[in-house]
Design a protein around this motif. Sequence first.
Motif, PDB file in Angstrom:
ATOM      1  N   MET A   1       0.835  -1.186   0.000  1.00 30.10           N
ATOM      2  CA  MET A   1       0.000   0.000   0.000  1.00 30.10           C
ATOM      3  C   MET A   1       0.877   1.245   0.000  1.00 30.10           C
ATOM      4  SD  MET A   1      -3.025   0.986   2.655  1.00 30.10           S
ATOM      5  CE  MET A   1      -4.007  -0.359   2.038  1.00 30.10           C
ATOM      6  N   LYS A   2       0.404   2.300  -0.638  1.00 31.99           N
ATOM      7  CA  LYS A   2       1.165   3.522  -0.716  1.00 31.99           C
ATOM      8  C   LYS A   2       1.355   4.138   0.662  1.00 31.99           C
ATOM      9  CE  LYS A   2      -0.632   4.723  -5.286  1.00 31.99           C
ATOM     10  NZ  LYS A   2      -1.427   5.691  -6.027  1.00 31.99           N
ATOM     11  N   SER A   3       2.453   4.886   0.825  1.00 34.62           N
ATOM     12  CA  SER A   3       2.688   5.619   2.057  1.00 34.62           C
ATOM     13  C   SER A   3       1.978   6.964   1.936  1.00 34.62           C
ATOM     14  CB  SER A   3       4.183   5.821   2.266  1.00 34.62           C
ATOM     15  OG  SER A   3       4.428   6.628   3.385  1.00 34.62           O
ATOM     16  N   ALA A   4       0.761   7.031   2.452  1.00 35.11           N
ATOM     17  CA  ALA A   4      -0.041   8.242   2.349  1.00 35.11           C
ATOM     18  C   ALA A   4      -0.097   8.941   3.688  1.00 35.11           C
ATOM     19  CB  ALA A   4      -1.464   7.903   1.892  1.00 35.11           C
ATOM     20  N   LYS A   5      -0.267  10.242   3.674  1.00 33.66           N
ATOM     21  CA  LYS A   5      -0.323  10.994   4.919  1.00 33.66           C
ATOM     22  C   LYS A   5      -1.766  11.155   5.372  1.00 33.66           C
ATOM     23  CE  LYS A   5       4.041  13.439   4.594  1.00 33.66           C
ATOM     24  NZ  LYS A   5       4.700  14.749   4.697  1.00 33.66           N
ATOM     25  N   ILE A  13       0.814  12.181  10.075  1.00 29.60           N
ATOM     26  CA  ILE A  13       1.447  10.902  10.395  1.00 29.60           C
ATOM     27  C   ILE A  13       1.537  10.045   9.147  1.00 29.60           C
ATOM     28  CG2 ILE A  13       1.268   8.823  11.796  1.00 29.60           C
ATOM     29  CD1 ILE A  13      -0.402  10.445  13.757  1.00 29.60           C
ATOM     30  N   VAL A  14       2.687   9.459   8.915  1.00 31.15           N
ATOM     31  CA  VAL A  14       2.835   8.573   7.778  1.00 31.15           C
ATOM     32  C   VAL A  14       2.120   7.265   8.090  1.00 31.15           C
ATOM     33  CG1 VAL A  14       4.475   7.372   6.294  1.00 31.15           C
ATOM     34  CG2 VAL A  14       5.058   9.619   7.206  1.00 31.15           C
ATOM     35  N   SER A  15       1.019   7.012   7.350  1.00 32.35           N
ATOM     36  CA  SER A  15       0.146   5.900   7.709  1.00 32.35           C
ATOM     37  C   SER A  15       0.805   4.551   7.541  1.00 32.35           C
ATOM     38  CB  SER A  15      -1.127   5.958   6.867  1.00 32.35           C
ATOM     39  OG  SER A  15      -0.841   5.720   5.510  1.00 32.35           O
ATOM     40  N   SER A  16       1.781   4.427   6.682  1.00 34.63           N
ATOM     41  CA  SER A  16       2.394   3.118   6.460  1.00 34.63           C
ATOM     42  C   SER A  16       3.149   2.631   7.684  1.00 34.63           C
ATOM     43  CB  SER A  16       3.345   3.172   5.265  1.00 34.63           C
ATOM     44  OG  SER A  16       4.345   4.134   5.477  1.00 34.63           O
ATOM     45  N   THR A  17       3.603   3.544   8.576  1.00 37.89           N
ATOM     46  CA  THR A  17       4.363   3.120   9.747  1.00 37.89           C
ATOM     47  C   THR A  17       3.508   2.355  10.744  1.00 37.89           C
ATOM     48  OG1 THR A  17       5.866   4.976   9.478  1.00 37.89           O
ATOM     49  CG2 THR A  17       5.850   3.890  11.620  1.00 37.89           C
ATOM     50  N   PRO A  18       2.390   2.917  11.247  1.00 39.51           N
ATOM     51  CA  PRO A  18       1.570   2.129  12.163  1.00 39.51           C
ATOM     52  C   PRO A  18       1.025   0.867  11.527  1.00 39.51           C
ATOM     53  CG  PRO A  18       0.451   4.183  11.545  1.00 39.51           C
ATOM     54  CD  PRO A  18       1.878   4.287  11.092  1.00 39.51           C
ATOM     55  N   VAL A  21       3.792  -1.711  11.739  1.00 41.15           N
ATOM     56  CA  VAL A  21       3.996  -2.172  13.110  1.00 41.15           C
ATOM     57  C   VAL A  21       2.909  -3.155  13.511  1.00 41.15           C
ATOM     58  CG1 VAL A  21       4.041  -1.461  15.535  1.00 41.15           C
ATOM     59  CG2 VAL A  21       5.252  -0.107  13.820  1.00 41.15           C
ATOM     60  N   LEU A  22       1.656  -2.838  13.163  1.00 41.60           N
ATOM     61  CA  LEU A  22       0.547  -3.728  13.488  1.00 41.60           C
ATOM     62  C   LEU A  22       0.738  -5.088  12.848  1.00 41.60           C
ATOM     63  CD1 LEU A  22      -2.484  -1.301  13.132  1.00 41.60           C
ATOM     64  CD2 LEU A  22      -1.806  -2.478  15.207  1.00 41.60           C
ATOM     65  N   ARG A  23       1.173  -5.098  11.609  1.00 41.91           N
ATOM     66  CA  ARG A  23       1.303  -6.366  10.894  1.00 41.91           C
ATOM     67  C   ARG A  23       2.563  -7.122  11.288  1.00 41.91           C
ATOM     68  NH1 ARG A  23      -2.919  -6.439   8.037  1.00 41.91           N
ATOM     69  NH2 ARG A  23      -3.733  -4.702   6.828  1.00 41.91           N
ATOM     70  N   ALA A  24       3.653  -6.413  11.538  1.00 41.34           N
ATOM     71  CA  ALA A  24       4.923  -7.075  11.853  1.00 41.34           C
ATOM     72  C   ALA A  24       5.006  -7.493  13.313  1.00 41.34           C
ATOM     73  CB  ALA A  24       6.087  -6.145  11.515  1.00 41.34           C
ATOM     74  N   GLY A  25       4.360  -6.736  14.205  1.00 44.46           N
ATOM     75  CA  GLY A  25       4.375  -7.095  15.614  1.00 44.46           C
ATOM     76  C   GLY A  25       5.565  -6.541  16.381  1.00 44.46           C
ATOM     77  N   SER A  26       6.486  -5.863  15.733  1.00 38.93           N
ATOM     78  CA  SER A  26       7.622  -5.252  16.427  1.00 38.93           C
ATOM     79  C   SER A  26       8.139  -4.083  15.604  1.00 38.93           C
ATOM     80  CB  SER A  26       8.749  -6.268  16.648  1.00 38.93           C
ATOM     81  OG  SER A  26       9.460  -6.513  15.456  1.00 38.93           O
ATOM     82  N   THR A  27       8.755  -3.103  16.303  1.00 39.78           N
ATOM     83  CA  THR A  27       9.309  -1.958  15.593  1.00 39.78           C
ATOM     84  C   THR A  27      10.516  -2.349  14.757  1.00 39.78           C
ATOM     85  OG1 THR A  27      10.608  -1.413  17.565  1.00 39.78           O
ATOM     86  CG2 THR A  27       8.486  -0.294  17.307  1.00 39.78           C
ATOM     87  N   ALA A  33      10.991  -3.573   7.121  1.00 35.86           N
ATOM     88  CA  ALA A  33      10.037  -3.589   6.004  1.00 35.86           C
ATOM     89  C   ALA A  33       9.937  -2.230   5.335  1.00 35.86           C
ATOM     90  CB  ALA A  33       8.662  -4.045   6.496  1.00 35.86           C
ATOM     91  N   LEU A  34      10.047  -1.159   6.134  1.00 32.23           N
ATOM     92  CA  LEU A  34       9.902   0.194   5.601  1.00 32.23           C
ATOM     93  C   LEU A  34      11.210   0.793   5.112  1.00 32.23           C
ATOM     94  CD1 LEU A  34       7.490   1.595   8.340  1.00 32.23           C
ATOM     95  CD2 LEU A  34       6.908   1.206   5.951  1.00 32.23           C
ATOM     96  N   GLY A  35      12.341   0.197   5.523  1.00 41.81           N
ATOM     97  CA  GLY A  35      13.636   0.740   5.119  1.00 41.81           C
ATOM     98  C   GLY A  35      14.014   1.997   5.867  1.00 41.81           C
ATOM     99  N   ILE A  36      13.537   2.129   7.115  1.00 43.40           N
ATOM    100  CA  ILE A  36      13.909   3.269   7.945  1.00 43.40           C
ATOM    101  C   ILE A  36      14.442   2.748   9.270  1.00 43.40           C
ATOM    102  CG2 ILE A  36      12.218   4.807   6.867  1.00 43.40           C
ATOM    103  CD1 ILE A  36      10.394   4.406   9.233  1.00 43.40           C
ATOM    104  N   SER A  37      14.916   3.643  10.131  1.00 39.69           N
ATOM    105  CA  SER A  37      15.518   3.218  11.390  1.00 39.69           C
ATOM    106  C   SER A  37      14.458   2.823  12.404  1.00 39.69           C
ATOM    107  CB  SER A  37      16.389   4.330  11.978  1.00 39.69           C
ATOM    108  OG  SER A  37      15.575   5.418  12.402  1.00 39.69           O
ATOM    109  N   GLN A  38      14.841   1.956  13.364  1.00 37.30           N
ATOM    110  CA  GLN A  38      13.920   1.545  14.408  1.00 37.30           C
ATOM    111  C   GLN A  38      13.489   2.728  15.285  1.00 37.30           C
ATOM    112  OE1 GLN A  38      15.209  -1.861  16.613  1.00 37.30           O
ATOM    113  NE2 GLN A  38      13.487  -1.796  18.045  1.00 37.30           N
ATOM    114  N   PRO A  39      14.412   3.640  15.663  1.00 31.80           N
ATOM    115  CA  PRO A  39      13.979   4.808  16.447  1.00 31.80           C
ATOM    116  C   PRO A  39      12.937   5.651  15.728  1.00 31.80           C
ATOM    117  CG  PRO A  39      16.343   4.541  16.605  1.00 31.80           C
ATOM    118  CD  PRO A  39      15.883   3.573  15.563  1.00 31.80           C
ATOM    119  N   ALA A  40      13.066   5.748  14.401  1.00 30.20           N
ATOM    120  CA  ALA A  40      12.073   6.525  13.648  1.00 30.20           C
ATOM    121  C   ALA A  40      10.705   5.881  13.731  1.00 30.20           C
ATOM    122  CB  ALA A  40      12.510   6.650  12.194  1.00 30.20           C
ATOM    123  N   VAL A  41      10.664   4.549  13.661  1.00 33.96           N
ATOM    124  CA  VAL A  41       9.396   3.830  13.784  1.00 33.96           C
ATOM    125  C   VAL A  41       8.808   4.052  15.170  1.00 33.96           C
ATOM    126  CG1 VAL A  41       8.300   1.557  13.854  1.00 33.96           C
ATOM    127  CG2 VAL A  41       9.957   2.086  12.060  1.00 33.96           C
TER     128      VAL A  41
END
Length: 305
Positions: A1-5, A13-18, A21-27, A33-41
């Motif tokens: 799904m697209k990363s939409a605001k 809030i970038v909707s793809s982040t939550p 997290v919901l689907r993966a179960g951990s930050t 999966a998102l290609g960003i840092s854990q602190p950012a998540v």
Amino acid sequence: MKSAKVSVPGHSIVSSTPQSVLRAGSTRRAAAALGISQPAVSQHVKQLETTLGITFKRSANRIVPLQEAWELLRNVELALTSLDRLEASIFAMKNEEKQRIAIAAPSVFGFVTMPKVVAIIHAKTASNVRSISGSYDQVGEHILAGRADLGISRLPLDPRLFEWAPLGSARNVCIFHPDHRFSKQACIEAHDLAGETIVDIDPQFAAHQMNFNALRFAGVEPNILVEFDCNGHEAGYVSAGLGISITNEIIAREYEAFNLQAKPVEPSALYHYVAIWQKGRTFSNTLSVSLEAIIAAFSTAPAKG
């Protein structure tokens, strides 16, 4: 799904982040999966909790969302689906391109009726069709969520939410292999099913309760070979000579290719089929053609039996 605001008061809030997290179960897994840092998540999750007042429970390095979080995810995904469709519609209008029509219907109508609908739409417009399947309740959900423009369903429906056009009414029929003894009968009654192997719809459906109440009232205990949870599945079993099944006249029309016979069954219920759309929907020329195509496909469907 697209990363939409998703805009909320005071925040973006970038909707793809939550969602991740919901689907993966951990930050950690969400970050990968998102290609960003854990602190950012983690920061996005905290921002979401603060802004919307929902909570993610931390447990043994895992994030366990509460029910409110899952409900948010479902609503976000519905909203993004609607936005995607709106974006596609606007692009098509600006570029005078062909319109894609989405039609929701129980999957059984993919055998005979939907191909007829698509053929009519293709002959009269430059549009293509997206066919979406689901139960009658899910068809309504697809319409209300904007995933489908039109649907094939049954009454009753909520007139505050939907408008509809009649397609046809149907009574119950028994379907069976052409070599079955029922081919010599004009009508099948409950006592005729004594000793018959039955291919039956799942007990959650009202049709199951009606059929089995009639059998037991006649003193017949049903002999179930297999249960199915979606109309269309029974045709293969019945065609293979593994049993008989009870459906209705309109569903039985979809089984042309299976060379089955259908005879009226008593007691019977009456089903009213309709083409539906969201209340207040403005019709484009293509949408009007599509509705006419659905009506025509039902009116020209050959009766079996």
